[in-house]
Design a protein around this motif. Structure first.
Motif, mmCIF file in Angstrom:
data_model
loop_
_atom_site.group_PDB
_atom_site.id
_atom_site.type_symbol
_atom_site.label_atom_id
_atom_site.label_comp_id
_atom_site.label_asym_id
_atom_site.label_seq_id
_atom_site.Cartn_x
_atom_site.Cartn_y
_atom_site.Cartn_z
ATOM 1 N N GLU A 45 0.825 -1.193 0.000
ATOM 2 C CA GLU A 45 0.000 0.000 0.000
ATOM 3 C C GLU A 45 0.874 1.264 0.000
ATOM 4 O O GLU A 45 2.034 1.229 0.427
ATOM 5 C CB GLU A 45 -0.870 -0.039 1.249
ATOM 6 C CG GLU A 45 -2.123 0.757 1.115
ATOM 7 C CD GLU A 45 -2.466 1.377 2.420
ATOM 8 O OE1 GLU A 45 -3.476 2.068 2.472
ATOM 9 O OE2 GLU A 45 -1.702 1.183 3.374
ATOM 10 N N ALA A 46 0.312 2.369 -0.442
ATOM 11 C CA ALA A 46 1.090 3.596 -0.606
ATOM 12 C C ALA A 46 1.752 4.046 0.688
ATOM 13 O O ALA A 46 2.796 4.700 0.666
ATOM 14 C CB ALA A 46 0.197 4.706 -1.148
ATOM 15 N N ILE A 47 1.170 3.700 1.809
ATOM 16 C CA ILE A 47 1.746 4.128 3.071
ATOM 17 C C ILE A 47 3.145 3.506 3.237
ATOM 18 O O ILE A 47 4.058 4.126 3.793
ATOM 19 C CB ILE A 47 0.776 3.768 4.231
ATOM 20 C CG1 ILE A 47 0.828 4.809 5.313
ATOM 21 C CG2 ILE A 47 0.948 2.371 4.736
ATOM 22 C CD1 ILE A 47 0.049 6.040 5.027
ATOM 23 N N LEU A 50 5.502 5.437 0.982
ATOM 24 C CA LEU A 50 5.842 6.724 1.603
ATOM 25 C C LEU A 50 6.872 6.536 2.712
ATOM 26 O O LEU A 50 7.819 7.319 2.838
ATOM 27 C CB LEU A 50 4.572 7.391 2.150
ATOM 28 C CG LEU A 50 3.636 7.940 1.065
ATOM 29 C CD1 LEU A 50 2.249 8.219 1.646
ATOM 30 C CD2 LEU A 50 4.221 9.211 0.438
ATOM 31 N N TYR A 72 -1.248 12.882 6.990
ATOM 32 C CA TYR A 72 -0.212 12.175 6.222
ATOM 33 C C TYR A 72 1.116 12.917 6.250
ATOM 34 O O TYR A 72 2.182 12.293 6.328
ATOM 35 C CB TYR A 72 -0.680 11.929 4.788
ATOM 36 C CG TYR A 72 -1.804 10.920 4.728
ATOM 37 C CD1 TYR A 72 -1.549 9.569 4.911
ATOM 38 C CD2 TYR A 72 -3.114 11.327 4.533
ATOM 39 C CE1 TYR A 72 -2.577 8.641 4.885
ATOM 40 C CE2 TYR A 72 -4.148 10.410 4.499
ATOM 41 C CZ TYR A 72 -3.884 9.066 4.679
ATOM 42 O OH TYR A 72 -4.900 8.163 4.660
ATOM 43 N N VAL A 119 2.495 17.025 0.986
ATOM 44 C CA VAL A 119 1.359 16.264 0.479
ATOM 45 C C VAL A 119 0.628 17.171 -0.501
ATOM 46 O O VAL A 119 0.503 18.372 -0.261
ATOM 47 C CB VAL A 119 0.434 15.856 1.651
ATOM 48 C CG1 VAL A 119 -0.848 15.224 1.132
ATOM 49 C CG2 VAL A 119 1.166 14.902 2.586
ATOM 50 N N ALA A 121 -2.879 16.632 -2.226
ATOM 51 C CA ALA A 121 -4.220 16.727 -1.643
ATOM 52 C C ALA A 121 -4.302 15.812 -0.429
ATOM 53 O O ALA A 121 -3.764 14.716 -0.444
ATOM 54 C CB ALA A 121 -5.276 16.322 -2.665
ATOM 55 N N GLU A 122 -4.955 16.286 0.621
ATOM 56 C CA GLU A 122 -5.180 15.495 1.838
ATOM 57 C C GLU A 122 -6.644 15.090 1.851
ATOM 58 O O GLU A 122 -7.524 15.929 2.098
ATOM 59 C CB GLU A 122 -4.905 16.336 3.094
ATOM 60 C CG GLU A 122 -3.457 16.680 3.350
ATOM 61 C CD GLU A 122 -2.783 15.720 4.333
ATOM 62 O OE1 GLU A 122 -3.404 14.711 4.732
ATOM 63 O OE2 GLU A 122 -1.629 15.990 4.685
ATOM 64 N N ALA A 123 -6.914 13.818 1.611
ATOM 65 C CA ALA A 123 -8.309 13.368 1.619
ATOM 66 C C ALA A 123 -8.938 13.588 2.998
ATOM 67 O O ALA A 123 -10.134 13.843 3.112
ATOM 68 C CB ALA A 123 -8.385 11.896 1.221
ATOM 69 N N ASP A 148 3.588 13.581 -1.959
ATOM 70 C CA ASP A 148 2.597 12.529 -1.744
ATOM 71 C C ASP A 148 1.366 12.901 -2.574
ATOM 72 O O ASP A 148 0.599 13.789 -2.208
ATOM 73 C CB ASP A 148 2.258 12.443 -0.251
ATOM 74 C CG ASP A 148 1.083 11.505 0.052
ATOM 75 O OD1 ASP A 148 0.427 11.018 -0.888
ATOM 76 O OD2 ASP A 148 0.827 11.281 1.255
ATOM 77 N N VAL A 150 -0.939 10.617 -3.531
ATOM 78 C CA VAL A 150 -1.824 9.450 -3.474
ATOM 79 C C VAL A 150 -3.281 9.872 -3.664
ATOM 80 O O VAL A 150 -4.031 9.250 -4.408
ATOM 81 C CB VAL A 150 -1.659 8.697 -2.138
ATOM 82 C CG1 VAL A 150 -2.628 7.522 -2.065
ATOM 83 C CG2 VAL A 150 -0.230 8.217 -1.970
ATOM 84 N N GLN A 173 -5.868 3.651 -4.935
ATOM 85 C CA GLN A 173 -7.129 3.470 -4.203
ATOM 86 C C GLN A 173 -8.009 4.694 -4.072
ATOM 87 O O GLN A 173 -9.089 4.611 -3.515
ATOM 88 C CB GLN A 173 -6.837 2.908 -2.805
ATOM 89 C CG GLN A 173 -6.160 3.853 -1.827
ATOM 90 C CD GLN A 173 -4.661 3.703 -1.794
ATOM 91 O OE1 GLN A 173 -4.024 3.577 -2.817
ATOM 92 N NE2 GLN A 173 -4.078 3.736 -0.598
HETATM 93 C C1 PLP Z 1 -5.123 7.963 1.307
HETATM 94 C C2 PLP Z 1 -3.828 8.625 1.384
HETATM 95 C C3 PLP Z 1 -2.652 7.883 1.526
HETATM 96 C C4 PLP Z 1 -2.650 6.380 1.647
HETATM 97 O O1 PLP Z 1 -3.069 6.053 2.903
HETATM 98 P P1 PLP Z 1 -4.131 4.957 3.330
HETATM 99 O O2 PLP Z 1 -4.934 5.619 4.400
HETATM 100 O O3 PLP Z 1 -3.302 3.880 3.857
HETATM 101 O O4 PLP Z 1 -4.948 4.606 2.131
HETATM 102 C C5 PLP Z 1 -1.463 8.572 1.568
HETATM 103 N N1 PLP Z 1 -1.413 9.903 1.474
HETATM 104 C C6 PLP Z 1 -2.524 10.648 1.331
HETATM 105 C C7 PLP Z 1 -2.415 12.128 1.234
HETATM 106 C C8 PLP Z 1 -3.764 10.035 1.294
HETATM 107 O O5 PLP Z 1 -4.877 10.792 1.176
#
Ligand code: PLP
Length: 375
Positions: A45-47, A50, A72, A119, A121-123, A148, A150, A173
């Protein structure tokens, strides 16, 4: 029952093709030899990608400026600290983006810094940072830059070659509507030089980017390392093919349309957006301030009537992550859910929670979605 079992082994050609598709998505070459960056898949996974990047670039003698606009970025700084680097966090409020001026002031105060991490965008906060300007500033001072992307990739332009970002991490994802189990990093020669000079960079480790480069990328991408995630790698390839078929520009426009529709609808409901500044609102999702009129969506611990997973949530409407659950709700118009029907559903849920007529919000959303989608 057997669809997921007994898949044919993943070939080197298949893996290279997925890397090539990531390179096309990002507008880089697949290898630094024929483009600007090496694009490599990380089989997790991207984490994990990172963390691998943070530990690779954070030398014990190095200073890194780390932009923190949400969880993040904070995590990335912690990993660099754990690797022994001196990390200077440049922090915004969670309902604002960082400004170029704030980053400039931090760089002025740390002329010895060699890394700038941020980062896109921060979801979690629905915020997005002014990446091209910040990267240009950092590059003008010779720093290696890490992004980042992602959450932003697929929702906003992510152009590492054009912007000069040294390391970009993506995952499937979020806006690419793909799997979470395999991620990718695009790494420039300048970043490799920094990593190679870092005695603490992971080697012979799952977190080693140089292992992947030396054993795979620079070895002609012919011998598969270890046992890759067969299903997830193929799913990422399919997600990228689907994005390419729709057109990356069209996918981004759809996310922008969903954002515009959500923003217009939320405003028509008389509710408050979490991100104050329009330019700081991400296209991956939209966050709505959890004020008294939305108390029924708040977790019980925050004085709401909800119980844990609050009532009224569902569809693309979800609670904020962790401590943000008491402050905001998320409208996850992300990936395939970046669509007007999903936005309508979210606006109806918000209207019901606030005891307001959804009609004007739906009309405002229709008008805003069409305008953006037509541009
Ligand atoms: C979603 C996201 C990730 C990946 O994290 P998970 O929560 O493990 O899916 C990494 N960085 C950012 C900015 C994200 O929004």
């Amino acid at each position: 029952m057997t669809d997921l079992l007994d898949p044919a082994p993943l070939t080197a050609t298949e893996i290279a093709e997925v890397e090539d598709a990531v390179a096309r998505l990002l507008g880089t070459g697949a290898t630094a030899a024929d483009g600007t960056h090496d694009v490599l898949l990380v089989q997790a996974e991207a984490i994990a990608a990172l963390e691998a990047v943070a530990r690779s670039i954070a030398a014990p003698t190095a200073t890194a400026v780390n932009v923190v606009t949400g969880p993040y970025g904070a995590l990335f700084g912690d990993w660099m600290r754990a690797s022994g680097a001196r990390v200077i966090d440049v922090t915004s409020a969670l309902d604002a983006a960082i400004t170029v001026r704030e980053v400039e002031a931090a760089l002025d105060a740390a002329p010895e810094a060699s890394v700038l991490a941020l980062v896109h965008a921060e979801a979690a906060t629905g915020g997005t940072n002014p990446v091209p300007e910040i990267v240009a500033l950092a590059r003008s001072r010779g720093l290696v830059t890490v992004l980042d992307a992602v959450a932003s990739v697929g929702a906003e332009p992510v152009l590492p070659a054009e912007w000069g970002v040294d390391i970009t991490v993506i995952g499937g994802q979020k806006s690419l509507a793909g799997p979470a189990g395999v991620s990718a990093a695009a790494i420039s020669p300048a970043a490799w030089a920094l990593i190679d000079a870092n005695p603490a960079a992971p080697r012979s480790s799952f977190l080693s980017l140089t292992d992947i480069r030396d054993g795979w990328t620079r070895a002609g991408r012919q011998v598969v390392l270890g046992t890759p995630n067969v299903l997830e790698t193929r799913a990422l390839g399919q997600a990228l093919a689907r994005v390419a078929a729709e057109g990356l520009g069209a996918v981004i426009t759809r996310h922008e349309g969903a954002r515009a529709a959500t923003v217009a609808g939320v405003e028509a409901l008389g509710l408050a957006l979490w991100q104050q500044d329009a330019a700081a609102r991400a296209a991956v999702d939209t966050t709505v301030r959890l004020d008294a009129s939305l108390a029924s969506l708040a977790p019980a611990s925050a004085g709401g009537r909800g119980t844990g997973a609050a009532r009224g949530l569902g569809g693309i409407l979800s609670s904020g992550n962790g401590p943000l659950a008491a402050s905001l709700v998320r409208v996850n118009h992300t990936g395939r859910r970046a669509a007007l029907g999903d936005v309508h559903d979210a606006l109806e849920r918000l209207a019901a929670a606030a005891g307001r007529d959804p009609g004007p919000a739906l009309e405002a959303a229709n008008a805003a979605f069409g305008v953006t989608a037509a541009v």
